[in-house]
Design a protein around this motif. Structure first.
Motif, PDB file in Angstrom:
ATOM      1  N   TYR A 185      -2.273  -6.094 -22.732  1.00 20.30           N
ATOM      2  CA  TYR A 185      -2.042  -6.255 -21.417  1.00 20.30           C
ATOM      3  C   TYR A 185      -3.102  -5.736 -20.355  1.00 20.30           C
ATOM      4  O   TYR A 185      -3.326  -4.557 -20.756  1.00 20.30           O
ATOM      5  CB  TYR A 185      -0.533  -5.933 -20.815  1.00 20.30           C
ATOM      6  N   LYS A 186      -3.311  -6.381 -19.295  1.00 19.52           N
ATOM      7  CA  LYS A 186      -3.964  -5.668 -17.980  1.00 19.52           C
ATOM      8  C   LYS A 186      -3.096  -5.669 -17.098  1.00 19.52           C
ATOM      9  O   LYS A 186      -2.269  -6.553 -16.895  1.00 19.52           O
ATOM     10  CB  LYS A 186      -5.347  -6.321 -17.658  1.00 19.52           C
ATOM     11  N   VAL A 187      -2.737  -4.256 -16.675  1.00 26.53           N
ATOM     12  CA  VAL A 187      -1.618  -4.256 -15.475  1.00 26.53           C
ATOM     13  C   VAL A 187      -2.275  -3.767 -14.385  1.00 26.53           C
ATOM     14  O   VAL A 187      -2.993  -2.617 -14.238  1.00 26.53           O
ATOM     15  CB  VAL A 187      -0.489  -3.211 -16.037  1.00 26.53           C
ATOM     16  N   GLU A 188      -2.255  -4.422 -13.050  1.00 29.71           N
ATOM     17  CA  GLU A 188      -2.617  -4.072 -11.930  1.00 29.71           C
ATOM     18  C   GLU A 188      -1.693  -3.692 -10.833  1.00 29.71           C
ATOM     19  O   GLU A 188      -0.557  -4.415 -10.867  1.00 29.71           O
ATOM     20  CB  GLU A 188      -3.680  -5.158 -11.497  1.00 29.71           C
ATOM     21  N   PHE A 189      -1.799  -2.546 -10.178  1.00 28.70           N
ATOM     22  CA  PHE A 189      -0.590  -2.145  -9.077  1.00 28.70           C
ATOM     23  C   PHE A 189      -1.401  -2.251  -7.671  1.00 28.70           C
ATOM     24  O   PHE A 189      -2.518  -1.504  -7.642  1.00 28.70           O
ATOM     25  CB  PHE A 189      -0.087  -0.798  -9.448  1.00 28.70           C
ATOM     26  N   LYS A 190      -0.840  -2.959  -6.941  1.00 28.66           N
ATOM     27  CA  LYS A 190      -1.230  -2.836  -5.516  1.00 28.66           C
ATOM     28  C   LYS A 190      -0.253  -2.291  -4.393  1.00 28.66           C
ATOM     29  O   LYS A 190       0.877  -2.536  -4.250  1.00 28.66           O
ATOM     30  CB  LYS A 190      -1.634  -4.360  -5.153  1.00 28.66           C
ATOM     31  N   GLY A 191      -0.554  -1.389  -4.075  1.00 27.72           N
ATOM     32  CA  GLY A 191       0.139  -0.532  -2.894  1.00 27.72           C
ATOM     33  C   GLY A 191      -0.370  -0.521  -1.591  1.00 27.72           C
ATOM     34  O   GLY A 191      -0.731  -1.532  -1.112  1.00 27.72           O
ATOM     35  N   LYS A 192      -0.243   0.580  -0.872  1.00 31.79           N
ATOM     36  CA  LYS A 192      -0.782   0.566   0.366  1.00 31.79           C
ATOM     37  C   LYS A 192      -1.394   1.943   0.874  1.00 31.79           C
ATOM     38  O   LYS A 192      -0.825   3.031   0.351  1.00 31.79           O
ATOM     39  CB  LYS A 192       0.355   0.348   1.528  1.00 31.79           C
ATOM     40  N   ALA A 193      -2.709   1.930   1.324  1.00 26.43           N
ATOM     41  CA  ALA A 193      -3.383   3.136   1.619  1.00 26.43           C
ATOM     42  C   ALA A 193      -2.849   3.866   2.806  1.00 26.43           C
ATOM     43  O   ALA A 193      -2.431   3.163   3.752  1.00 26.43           O
ATOM     44  CB  ALA A 193      -4.870   2.694   1.535  1.00 26.43           C
ATOM     45  N   ALA A 194      -3.144   5.208   2.897  1.00 28.12           N
ATOM     46  CA  ALA A 194      -2.732   5.805   4.112  1.00 28.12           C
ATOM     47  C   ALA A 194      -3.443   7.256   4.161  1.00 28.12           C
ATOM     48  O   ALA A 194      -3.732   7.681   2.875  1.00 28.12           O
ATOM     49  CB  ALA A 194      -1.098   6.094   4.124  1.00 28.12           C
ATOM     50  N   HIS A 195      -3.385   8.095   4.951  1.00 26.33           N
ATOM     51  CA  HIS A 195      -4.213   9.333   5.190  1.00 26.33           C
ATOM     52  C   HIS A 195      -3.144  10.134   4.525  1.00 26.33           C
ATOM     53  O   HIS A 195      -1.991  10.188   5.051  1.00 26.33           O
ATOM     54  CB  HIS A 195      -4.361   9.601   6.530  1.00 26.33           C
ATOM     55  N   ALA A 196      -3.480  10.891   3.525  1.00 29.94           N
ATOM     56  CA  ALA A 196      -2.696  11.920   2.946  1.00 29.94           C
ATOM     57  C   ALA A 196      -2.170  12.821   3.711  1.00 29.94           C
ATOM     58  O   ALA A 196      -0.940  13.512   3.635  1.00 29.94           O
ATOM     59  CB  ALA A 196      -3.167  12.256   1.495  1.00 29.94           C
ATOM     60  N   GLY A 197      -2.937  13.437   4.845  1.00 28.93           N
ATOM     61  CA  GLY A 197      -2.735  14.478   5.830  1.00 28.93           C
ATOM     62  C   GLY A 197      -1.729  13.955   6.851  1.00 28.93           C
ATOM     63  O   GLY A 197      -0.619  14.525   7.134  1.00 28.93           O
ATOM     64  N   ASN A 198      -2.368  12.861   7.468  1.00 28.28           N
ATOM     65  CA  ASN A 198      -1.875  12.442   8.859  1.00 28.28           C
ATOM     66  C   ASN A 198      -0.360  11.652   8.809  1.00 28.28           C
ATOM     67  O   ASN A 198       0.649  12.036   9.436  1.00 28.28           O
ATOM     68  CB  ASN A 198      -2.677  11.590   9.678  1.00 28.28           C
TER      69      ASN A 198
END
Ligand SMILES: [Zn+2]
Length: 381
Positions: A185-198
């Motif tokens: 399998y190829k498994v792809e995960f799509k989330g959401k980017a955000a500033h890790a500090g702010n």
């Protein structure tokens, strides 16, 4: 016929044109030339040959039969015409021999198997050939998992009593009675980017979800039963201070038991339906699949017949269950008694060291021929 009529030099002359021709899976013109050579041979025997077209990316399939009107076959033989070697290989690496072995692209995997099937058939006594409905399927894409020809092979196998696959015997001479199943399998995960500090709370980490898959599914590894899985490649993320919106992995699953695999598939689907992080999107692509094939009652009878046939010619028959797949997986998983490894002995497949053991060619040819003769005895129409 016994071995003494076998002329090795003649055989190697016949083998050479099948080796010295680029015919990797994605070189359809070369595979098509192999098909031409094999067609001519079977037609010279008076057999009917038909071509099966799949996809322009790969060459044709070939079905040769002595009974064009048959609705069913006693014996289906399988051999593939493709190799793993890309265009240009033969120019720098063509067939050579020394005192013990022959070398060259596809010499064992499986041009000699193709030729042994043909020779065994052409040397059958006429009354035996008349009694048996035989078909030989030669496919163009085994090395990529028979993704184009698999359904065709299964269709023919379902009309056949026995399947004999002419892949090379193992380096120790063993035939193959079982092959592991595999799913990749190829498994792809799509989330959401955000500033890790702010504002990390606004992100959805694709890597965290991927990690959840790895820790959850790795618990299903079972070396005792042979159901194993491997996350072989992972990637994802862009920078240390960014919640990653993308990650992907390659997952490889192997199994002896097709029910074990079905359970694993269910677990995978559960992971997709119930993600650890809400808002995550998972895309699962099964890129390769072969069911496991293991002996059933019919194949055990077939094994006994092959052992007896070997014994009668002073050839000790041993068996192996192997991890790698072949077309035997496709037919064996249907429940059609299937044995693989009926070609001559060879090894180092898929590498520049690939070799064919010369003094195994004649005996293995005779073995296959005698197996066909003995099978004819057991079959009443
Ligand atoms: Zn092969």
């Amino acid at each position: 016929m016994s071995d003494h009529t076998f002329n090795l030099e003649q055989y190697l002359e016949e083998l050479k044109p099948l080796i010295n021709l680029d015919c990797g899976t994605y070189t359809p013109a070369g595979v098509s030339k192999v098909a031409d050579i094999m067609s001519e041979k079977y037609q010279a025997l008076g057999w009917q040959v038909s071509r099966e077209l799949f996809d322009e990316k790969v060459g044709p399939g070939l079905l040769a039969t002595n009974k064009p009107d048959a609705q069913a076959y006693d014996i289906m033989l399988i051999g593939h015409m493709d190799t793993v070697f890309p265009e240009g290989t033969v120019a720098e690496w063509s067939m050579t021999t020394d005192g013990e072995k022959a070398y060259g692209p596809g010499v064992a995997d499986m041009k000699s198997g193709l030729l042994n099937i043909f020779r065994a058939i052409s040397e059958l006594p006429k009354d035996v050939a008349d009694r048996l409905n035989i078909c030989v399927c030669m496919n163009p894409d085994e090395e990529i998992g028979s993704i184009y020809s698999g359904e065709w092979l299964k269709r023919v196998a379902q009309k056949s009593r026995y399947v004999l696959v002419g892949e090379a015997a193992r380096a120790d001479g063993s035939l193959v009675k079982a092959r592991k199943g595999l799913a990749a399998y190829k498994v792809e995960f799509k989330g959401k980017a955000a500033h890790a500090g702010n504002e990390p709370e606004k992100g959805i980490s694709a890597i965290t979800e991927l990690a959840h898959w790895i820790t959850t599914l790795n618990k299903e590894n079972n070396f005792a039963t042979g159901t194993t899985l491997n996350f072989g490649v992972v990637s994802g993320g862009t920078a240390g201070n960014v919640v990653p919106d993308y990650a992907s992995t390659e997952l490889d699953i192997r199994f002896w038991n097709n029910d074990d695999y079905a359970l694993l598939e269910e677990k995978i689907n559960q992971l997709i339906a119930n993600p650890l992080l809400s808002g995550i999107e998972v895309q699962l692509t099964r890129e390769a699949y072969k069911p496991a094939f293991t002996p059933n009652e019919g194949s055990e009878q077939l094994m006994a017949l092959i052992e007896k046939t070997g014994q009668d010619m002073g050839l000790d028959i041993t068996w192996q269950a192997v991890g790698g797949g072949s077309d035997a997986n496709l037919t064996g998983a249907l429940g059609v008694p299937t044995i693989d490894g009926l070609g001559p002995i060879g090894g180092a497949m898929h590498s520049r060291d690939e070799f064919l053991v010369l003094d195994s060619i004649g005996p293995r040819l005779t073995l296959l021929r005698n197996v066909l003769i003995n099978l004819a005895e057991t079959i009443n129409h």
